[in-house]
Design an enzyme around this catalytic site. Sequence first.
Site, short mmCIF file in Angstrom:
data_model
loop_
_atom_site.label_atom_id
_atom_site.label_comp_id
_atom_site.label_asym_id
_atom_site.label_seq_id
_atom_site.Cartn_x
_atom_site.Cartn_y
_atom_site.Cartn_z
N CYS A 237 0.87 -1.19 0.00
CA CYS A 237 0.00 0.00 0.00
C CYS A 237 0.90 1.23 0.00
CB CYS A 237 -0.92 0.01 1.21
SG CYS A 237 -1.90 -1.49 1.43
N ALA A 238 1.68 1.39 -1.05
CA ALA A 238 2.76 2.38 -1.06
C ALA A 238 2.28 3.81 -1.04
CB ALA A 238 3.65 2.14 -2.28
N GLY A 241 4.52 7.04 -1.20
CA GLY A 241 5.88 6.48 -1.12
C GLY A 241 6.71 6.89 0.08
N GLY A 242 6.11 7.46 1.13
CA GLY A 242 6.89 7.90 2.28
C GLY A 242 7.71 6.80 2.92
N LYS A 243 7.07 5.67 3.19
CA LYS A 243 7.78 4.56 3.82
C LYS A 243 8.64 3.81 2.81
CE LYS A 243 4.40 4.18 7.52
NZ LYS A 243 3.53 5.27 7.00
N ASP A 305 0.98 -0.99 4.82
CA ASP A 305 0.64 0.28 5.47
C ASP A 305 -0.85 0.48 5.21
OD1 ASP A 305 0.68 2.72 6.67
OD2 ASP A 305 1.93 3.72 5.18
N CYS A 358 -1.99 4.05 10.97
CA CYS A 358 -1.87 5.31 11.72
C CYS A 358 -3.14 5.49 12.56
CB CYS A 358 -1.64 6.51 10.81
SG CYS A 358 -2.87 6.75 9.52
#
Length: 427
Positions: A237-238, A241-243, A305, A358
């Site tokens: 679940c990109a 693209g933060g992670k 994510d 989150c």
Amino acid sequence: MRLPGRLSAAIEVLADMEARKRPVSEALKAWGLNNRFAGSGDRAGIGNMVYDVLRRRASHAWAMGSDDPRALVLSVAVREWGETPEGLNAAFEGDNFAPAPITAEEATRLTAHDPLAGAPDAVKADIPDWAGPSLAYLGDWVAEGRAMTERPPVDLRVNTLKATSDKVRKALSRFTPADTFAANGLRMFAGGKDARTPNVQSDEGYIKGWFEVQDLGSQAVATLAGARPGEQVLDLCAGGGGKTLAMAADMGNKGQIFAYDSDRSRLAPIYDRLKRNGVRNVQVRAPEPGALDDLAGKIDRVLIDAPCTGTGTWRRRPDTKWKLSSEQIATRLGEQAALLVEGATYVKAGGHLVYVTCSLLADENRNQIERFLAEHADFKAVSGEGLWNEAFGEAVGTPYFGPEGGVTLTPHRTGTDGFYVCVMRRG
């Protein structure tokens, strides 16, 4: 604009949100477009006032005996911004843009010695009535709720593929960034009243890819995901693209990350971000039929994510706190359960499945993991406390370590947004 005009504008924005049922960001943008005379300082001050109202809407409404936008704005101006009824009335006099003068009844409420006397705990915590029991596992849920009413800092993750912490700290010295418990994290604390948020994304260092804006909690869970150089990693679940970027840096551009998301629009920003960050070990997989079929049973580490209610981000998105419904929660729970099952199919023997949200709701976190593990005997949770101590040390923060093996970060416990992570190994 003077303070009276800014207060009137904040009242107008809140009324517009209520009438049109639209997010705070849209309401503030619309006000700015319709009032182009307002400078950047005015917009920052008005935005701060509106967000301060939304973060503590329940307690201000209780104190004023009304949730009318005017009552809420006046309460914030006095109780949080340090104004007085007398001072405000003096400022309002003769100002064509000012609200109506403060009445005697309003002044009495604004100066009450104990404005929350008799208030329920949910009001003191400034959370919806239903949320208290959902946060009770964390311990002092009133303190947890109140911590989510504070203005959040601006957190940065130094991109070690292009820069060092010292280099970024020097470039942003005008903002006096502070170190964090994350090895490559920097933090700029929020100011009070009408203080502006540092616009680091216009800085040369950001444009060159030296750092990313990323909450410290998000950085921490990316570290706990444990991606190592040379591994094959799937970010299922990109999104933007933060992670993905954080893991690529942890891997030193060695190995392979497959970045996928079922929503093209969420995935769209990742291309420019990868280029700016100097990331070379990421292959983006567009959401096409069979896009991931060749990865089944071959991946060392799958990161989910998961889409969630976002309850951990209430201090940044306080308007969502008062809109969350049981129907929305049920939808997210179904999506999360399905993603866990799907993600497991890509993990090879000895590999790891990493589940992240989150959210602070047990139903989205520990309950999902307990259900998944009960149905998938070949997976075992890795000790979250062990992972945390190895990554950051025992003296750093006090995350909640769940019996199922997960780690929960919160504004109250770790000074971060709320995040949950659980790492599971396939036998």
